[in-house]
Scaffold this active site. Structure first.
Site, PDB file in Angstrom:
ATOM      1  N   SER A 145      44.233  30.280  41.075  1.00 18.51           N
ATOM      2  CA  SER A 145      42.797  30.396  41.347  1.00 18.51           C
ATOM      3  C   SER A 145      41.925  30.207  40.117  1.00 18.51           C
ATOM      4  O   SER A 145      40.799  29.726  40.222  1.00 18.51           O
ATOM      5  CB  SER A 145      42.485  31.760  41.980  1.00 18.51           C
ATOM      6  OG  SER A 145      43.158  31.898  43.193  1.00 18.51           O
ATOM      7  N   HIS A 209      38.531  34.256  38.145  1.00 15.10           N
ATOM      8  CA  HIS A 209      37.752  33.251  38.869  1.00 15.10           C
ATOM      9  C   HIS A 209      36.465  32.933  38.109  1.00 15.10           C
ATOM     10  O   HIS A 209      36.081  31.763  37.960  1.00 15.10           O
ATOM     11  CB  HIS A 209      37.391  33.748  40.264  1.00 15.10           C
ATOM     12  CG  HIS A 209      38.569  34.094  41.113  1.00 15.10           C
ATOM     13  ND1 HIS A 209      38.446  34.618  42.375  1.00 15.10           N
ATOM     14  CD2 HIS A 209      39.901  34.001  40.884  1.00 15.10           C
ATOM     15  CE1 HIS A 209      39.640  34.832  42.886  1.00 15.10           C
ATOM     16  NE2 HIS A 209      40.537  34.462  41.993  1.00 15.10           N
TER      17      HIS A 209
END
Length: 262
Positions: A145, A209
């Site tokens: 991610s 992220h």
């Protein structure tokens, strides 16, 4: 059968306009299937033995912040290996869907070699940033991610007016089309809120992220400047690397399954 499958994969990658993106997806899926998290490999056992095998696997190939900053042997490569390990089917499929949707156009704009270095470099730094902020944590961190978030950041800068189909849970998952400059900042805002509410322990590494997204956006701005892909041909289009208009045909909900902390 395996040789036939490998040959089919190679032919598909050669014919693809985004071979790096599709190769990354294939590699992540292969590693997941043969690993313990899929539950498909009998070599890792079953029943009570399987969770123990999964924890050991994540610890071996993932990032453990406390061990990374203690200088344990081999830990310098752990943010790289962690990019190809996923903790569950949902974790894998969510990440690969985002990579499939946003990676191809970004790869075509950057080129294959540059996109490969961009993906792995930003992914490494995103996991390193999370580890630095949680240096005392003994939880293992795995997942792509951070790298995929960097792809989202670069896509936002390069194709801000490309329209993305999103499924919003608070609107009963109705498919709605919004420009990237609406969808992706909204996604980033969700990660910011999640990072503020995150507690230490298993869950989603929202900070990875945010670091990845920021790195991707900054890189695209520094690298491409005003030469980003325009929105020629109307608001529902974005210019591809070859100058032709390209549509973003599908995209998932605005928040993917995040970095897993098993």
């Amino acid at each position: 059968m395996i040789s036939n499958w490998n040959g089919s994969v190679r032919r598909a990658l050669r014919a693809s306009s985004a071979p790096v993106t599709h190769g990354l997806i294939a590699l992540c899926c292969l590693i997941f299937v043969i690993g313990p998290a899929s539950g498909l490999n009998p070599a890792y056992g079953a029943g009570e033995a399987l969770p123990a095998a999964q924890r050991a696997y994540f610890r071996r190939w993932g990032v453990v912040p406390a061990e990374f900053f203690d200088g344990a042997p081999g830990t310098v490569l752990s943010p790289l290996t962690a990019l190809f390990v996923h903790g569950s089917w949902v974790h894998l499929l969510g990440n690969m869907l985002f990579l499939h949707v946003f990676g191809a156009m970004t790869e075509r704009r950057m080129g294959r070699v540059e996109f490969t270095l961009f993906y792995t470099g930003c992914g490494y730094l995103a996991l390193l940033g999370y580890a630095a902020a949680n240096a005392g944590s003994s939880q293992s961190l795995v997942g792509a991610s951070g790298a995929i978030s960097a792809v989202l950041g670069a896509f936002l800068y390069l194709f801000p007016r490309a329209r993305v189909t999103s499924l919003l849970p608070f609107l009963f998952f109705l498919p709605l089309r919004f420009p990237a400059w609406v969808v992706l900042p909204f996604w980033a805002a969700l990660q910011w809120v999640g990072a503020g509410r995150a507690t230490q322990g298993p869950g989603v590494a929202y900070l990875a992220h945010l670091v990845g997204f920021g790195l991707g956006l900054l890189y695209a701005w520094a690298r491409f400047g005003e030469r980003r892909g325009g929105a020629g041909g109307g608001p529902a289009r974005a210019a591809g690397a070859d100058g032709r208009a390209t549509r973003v045909r599908a995209a998932p909900a605005p928040a993917p399954e995040g970095e897993n902390q098993p």
